[in-house]
Design a protein around this motif. Structure first.
Motif, mmCIF file in Angstrom:
data_model
loop_
_atom_site.group_PDB
_atom_site.id
_atom_site.type_symbol
_atom_site.label_atom_id
_atom_site.label_comp_id
_atom_site.label_asym_id
_atom_site.label_seq_id
_atom_site.Cartn_x
_atom_site.Cartn_y
_atom_site.Cartn_z
ATOM 1 N N GLN A 211 34.935 32.642 120.479
ATOM 2 C CA GLN A 211 34.093 33.213 121.528
ATOM 3 C C GLN A 211 34.010 32.284 122.740
ATOM 4 O O GLN A 211 33.965 32.754 123.877
ATOM 5 C CB GLN A 211 32.692 33.513 120.998
ATOM 6 N N MET A 212 34.000 30.977 122.496
ATOM 7 C CA MET A 212 34.034 30.031 123.615
ATOM 8 C C MET A 212 35.283 30.284 124.464
ATOM 9 O O MET A 212 35.219 30.317 125.698
ATOM 10 C CB MET A 212 34.052 28.599 123.084
ATOM 11 N N LYS A 213 36.408 30.441 123.800
ATOM 12 C CA LYS A 213 37.671 30.673 124.509
ATOM 13 C C LYS A 213 37.600 31.983 125.307
ATOM 14 O O LYS A 213 38.072 32.052 126.449
ATOM 15 C CB LYS A 213 38.815 30.727 123.501
ATOM 16 N N THR A 223 40.836 27.487 132.368
ATOM 17 C CA THR A 223 40.009 26.367 131.932
ATOM 18 C C THR A 223 40.341 26.035 130.481
ATOM 19 O O THR A 223 40.375 26.914 129.622
ATOM 20 C CB THR A 223 38.517 26.726 132.045
ATOM 21 N N LEU A 224 40.608 24.761 130.220
ATOM 22 C CA LEU A 224 40.986 24.350 128.871
ATOM 23 C C LEU A 224 39.785 24.321 127.931
ATOM 24 O O LEU A 224 38.669 24.014 128.341
ATOM 25 C CB LEU A 224 41.617 22.954 128.897
ATOM 26 N N LEU A 225 40.060 24.620 126.656
ATOM 27 C CA LEU A 225 39.059 24.484 125.607
ATOM 28 C C LEU A 225 39.454 23.304 124.733
ATOM 29 O O LEU A 225 40.518 23.313 124.095
ATOM 30 C CB LEU A 225 38.963 25.745 124.753
ATOM 31 N N GLY A 226 38.628 22.273 124.731
ATOM 32 C CA GLY A 226 38.877 21.099 123.902
ATOM 33 C C GLY A 226 37.821 20.964 122.830
ATOM 34 O O GLY A 226 36.831 21.695 122.796
ATOM 35 N N MET A 227 38.037 20.003 121.948
ATOM 36 C CA MET A 227 37.101 19.808 120.843
ATOM 37 C C MET A 227 37.057 18.329 120.454
ATOM 38 O O MET A 227 38.068 17.740 120.076
ATOM 39 C CB MET A 227 37.519 20.642 119.631
ATOM 40 N N PHE A 228 35.864 17.737 120.567
ATOM 41 C CA PHE A 228 35.606 16.434 119.967
ATOM 42 C C PHE A 228 35.296 16.672 118.490
ATOM 43 O O PHE A 228 34.484 17.539 118.162
ATOM 44 C CB PHE A 228 34.408 15.758 120.632
ATOM 45 N N HIS A 229 35.923 15.892 117.595
ATOM 46 C CA HIS A 229 35.729 16.238 116.187
ATOM 47 C C HIS A 229 35.874 15.038 115.269
ATOM 48 O O HIS A 229 36.438 13.991 115.634
ATOM 49 C CB HIS A 229 36.734 17.317 115.768
ATOM 50 N N CYS A 230 35.364 15.207 114.062
ATOM 51 C CA CYS A 230 35.463 14.221 112.996
ATOM 52 C C CYS A 230 36.937 13.936 112.706
ATOM 53 O O CYS A 230 37.734 14.867 112.569
ATOM 54 C CB CYS A 230 34.774 14.759 111.747
ATOM 55 N N SER A 251 42.603 26.876 110.929
ATOM 56 C CA SER A 251 42.014 28.044 111.590
ATOM 57 C C SER A 251 41.677 27.767 113.053
ATOM 58 O O SER A 251 41.482 28.699 113.832
ATOM 59 C CB SER A 251 40.747 28.496 110.851
ATOM 60 N N LEU A 252 41.634 26.480 113.444
ATOM 61 C CA LEU A 252 41.263 26.128 114.814
ATOM 62 C C LEU A 252 42.467 25.876 115.720
ATOM 63 O O LEU A 252 42.362 25.995 116.944
ATOM 64 C CB LEU A 252 40.379 24.882 114.811
ATOM 65 N N ARG A 253 43.617 25.535 115.153
ATOM 66 C CA ARG A 253 44.729 25.089 115.985
ATOM 67 C C ARG A 253 45.269 26.175 116.906
ATOM 68 O O ARG A 253 45.848 25.875 117.951
ATOM 69 C CB ARG A 253 45.864 24.511 115.149
ATOM 70 N N SER A 254 45.091 27.446 116.559
ATOM 71 C CA SER A 254 45.559 28.528 117.423
ATOM 72 C C SER A 254 44.547 28.873 118.515
ATOM 73 O O SER A 254 44.843 29.700 119.387
ATOM 74 C CB SER A 254 45.857 29.781 116.595
ATOM 75 N N ILE A 255 43.363 28.250 118.475
ATOM 76 C CA ILE A 255 42.298 28.548 119.438
ATOM 77 C C ILE A 255 42.102 27.390 120.410
ATOM 78 O O ILE A 255 41.978 27.592 121.619
ATOM 79 C CB ILE A 255 40.965 28.830 118.703
ATOM 80 N N VAL A 256 42.070 26.174 119.879
ATOM 81 C CA VAL A 256 41.758 24.985 120.669
ATOM 82 C C VAL A 256 42.990 24.519 121.451
ATOM 83 O O VAL A 256 44.082 24.419 120.905
ATOM 84 C CB VAL A 256 41.251 23.859 119.742
ATOM 85 N N ASP A 257 42.805 24.235 122.737
ATOM 86 C CA ASP A 257 43.907 23.740 123.568
ATOM 87 C C ASP A 257 44.153 22.251 123.361
ATOM 88 O O ASP A 257 45.301 21.798 123.396
ATOM 89 C CB ASP A 257 43.609 23.983 125.052
ATOM 90 N N VAL A 258 43.077 21.481 123.175
ATOM 91 C CA VAL A 258 43.189 20.030 123.045
ATOM 92 C C VAL A 258 42.232 19.534 121.968
ATOM 93 O O VAL A 258 41.033 19.821 122.024
ATOM 94 C CB VAL A 258 42.865 19.300 124.364
ATOM 95 N N PHE A 259 42.755 18.793 120.997
ATOM 96 C CA PHE A 259 41.932 18.134 119.996
ATOM 97 C C PHE A 259 41.678 16.699 120.434
ATOM 98 O O PHE A 259 42.606 16.000 120.856
ATOM 99 C CB PHE A 259 42.623 18.127 118.635
ATOM 100 N N PRO A 294 48.494 22.864 120.514
ATOM 101 C CA PRO A 294 47.462 22.055 121.160
ATOM 102 C C PRO A 294 47.907 20.630 121.451
ATOM 103 O O PRO A 294 48.789 20.090 120.792
ATOM 104 C CB PRO A 294 46.314 22.078 120.147
ATOM 105 N N LYS A 295 47.235 20.024 122.444
ATOM 106 C CA LYS A 295 47.443 18.634 122.799
ATOM 107 C C LYS A 295 46.502 17.752 121.973
ATOM 108 O O LYS A 295 45.532 18.236 121.379
ATOM 109 C CB LYS A 295 47.158 18.406 124.288
ATOM 110 N N VAL A 296 46.777 16.455 121.984
ATOM 111 C CA VAL A 296 45.928 15.486 121.292
ATOM 112 C C VAL A 296 45.546 14.397 122.283
ATOM 113 O O VAL A 296 46.417 13.679 122.790
ATOM 114 C CB VAL A 296 46.646 14.866 120.076
ATOM 115 N N TRP A 297 44.239 14.308 122.587
ATOM 116 C CA TRP A 297 43.704 13.281 123.487
ATOM 117 C C TRP A 297 42.558 12.580 122.751
ATOM 118 O O TRP A 297 41.391 12.959 122.877
ATOM 119 C CB TRP A 297 43.160 13.894 124.787
#
Length: 364
Positions: A211-213, A223-230, A251-259, A294-297
């Motif tokens: 839904q965020m996306k 606008t990119l959707l990123g995720m700060f995560h464990c 389940s998240l890799r097809s939604i999130v643009d950048v981890f 997705p990218k990794v930053w």
């Protein structure tokens, strides 16, 4: 060891729609850029081409100056942080397996992710943010069920067993939970349908991300959707990243643009070399190469808590964060670097020169 070569430090520019594949290597800071500006620096002088700022701290003045300096601006969005909300909206308070309201996990207070009014509240905030500021991206933070992973001894309660969650679980799975006290119902679920319960909890977070996306696409396409995560692996703490936090990479890799793995080695009682090992594992786990989406930053630690992080150590983790298929790196926090002249110098050298510092070969 992968190095931050000058060739990947392309000139800064403002992201426009559909340009994720043409982004330069991200040389970021997390936190307001004002501490650097107050000390007379411009961000390009420091080699910084991206700032990640808490959504509540973004101002028109920050946006204007960042744009003048050719710097991208990304908003950190505290997605499932319930602090200052659950106190006045007790219906959104997460409930543990004993049927009790959870206590704050260290400094973090989560929220029930299925409570409908909280969901409306957060997405209203998101739309308002996107309409007010022309951001390059929004980074989901606190994107997990109530727990605390940013500690050497993590806090991992079983949640949430409120009426909203129990009804949502039944509706999503077709499993009928027997009547009884909450403690009896939670025990029945974990004994008889543990796998379904874990997968459902992951699907709830994936639904938030999806839904965020959608909101980003509606309000500001591109606008990119990123995720700060464990940053835990699949096996650590008995698989708690998925089992307790509800973070399922598949389940998240097809939604999130950048981890953005939160590889805070000091907070988690790890060595600087762990940062590199974790990023290598993560990229291999998701089979990500440098040109992929997705990218990794990653975000690494400069902040002196719970122990001091030396300038040399900061330089090492900054380099390690650029390991494997990473196409960007940032640090927590901008203030921790700005107030320390040694860390400022190290960041500037690594962000503007080839490799003046050596983190050493982690394989040695």
């Amino acid at each position: 060891m992968r190095m931050l070569h000058a060739s990947i430090f392309l000139s800064s520019f403002v992201l426009s729609c559909h340009q994720i594949d043409s982004l330069p290597f991200i040389r970021g800071i997390y936190g307001s850029p004002v501490p650097f500006w107050d000390r007379g620096w411009t961000l390009p002088e420091l080699g910084v081409n991206a700032v990640f700022v808490h959504s509540g701290s973004i101002t028109p003045e920050i946006m204007d100056r960042a744009r003048q300096e050719g710097v991208m601006v990304f908003a950190e969005f505290p997605t499932l942080n319930g602090k200052n909300y659950v106190e006045s909206h007790p219906e959104a308070w997460a409930v543990n397996a004993q049927g009790e309201k959870v206590e704050a996990a260290s400094w973090f207070m989560g929220v029930c992710p299925t409570e409908p009014n909280f969901r409306t509240y957060r997405f209203t905030q998101l739309r308002r943010l996107l309409r007010e500021f022309d951001l390059n991206g929004v980074w989901m933070d606190y994107m997990h069920w109530h727990a605390q992973f940013e500690e050497e001894d993590p806090i991992l309660p079983e949640t949430c067993f409120c009426s909203h969650c129990l009804r949502s679980f039944e509706q999503a799975t077709g499993i009928v939970i027997p009547d009884g006290k909450t403690a009896e119902q939670s025990d029945w679920i974990l004994t008889n349908h543990d796998a379904e319960w874990r997968s459902w909890r992951c699907s709830v977070l994936a639904g938030w991300a999806r839904q965020m996306k959608q909101v980003l696409l509606q309000e500001r396409p591109g606008t990119l959707l990123g995720m700060f995560h464990c940053p835990w692996t699949d096996e650590e703490y008995g698989g708690a990243r998925r089992r307790i936090l509800g973070i399922d990479y598949d389940s998240l890799r097809s939604i999130v643009d950048v981890f953005s793995p939160m590889v805070y080695h000091g907070r988690m009682g790890r060595s600087p070399e762990w940062v590199r090992g974790n990023i290598v594992w993560f990229c291999e786990r998701l089979q990500i190469r440098s040109g992929d989406v997705p990218k990794v930053w990653p975000i690494v630690q400069a902040h002196n808590d719970p122990r001091p992080i030396s300038g040399e150590e900061f330089g090492r983790v900054l380099l390690h964060g650029a390991s494997a298929a990473s196409t960007g790196v940032m640090m927590f926090t901008s203030l921790a670097v700005a107030e320390d002249s040694v860390k400022t110098e190290i960041m500037m050298r690594l962000y503007t020169e080839s490799v003046p510092l050596s983190a050493g070969d982690p394989s040695e």
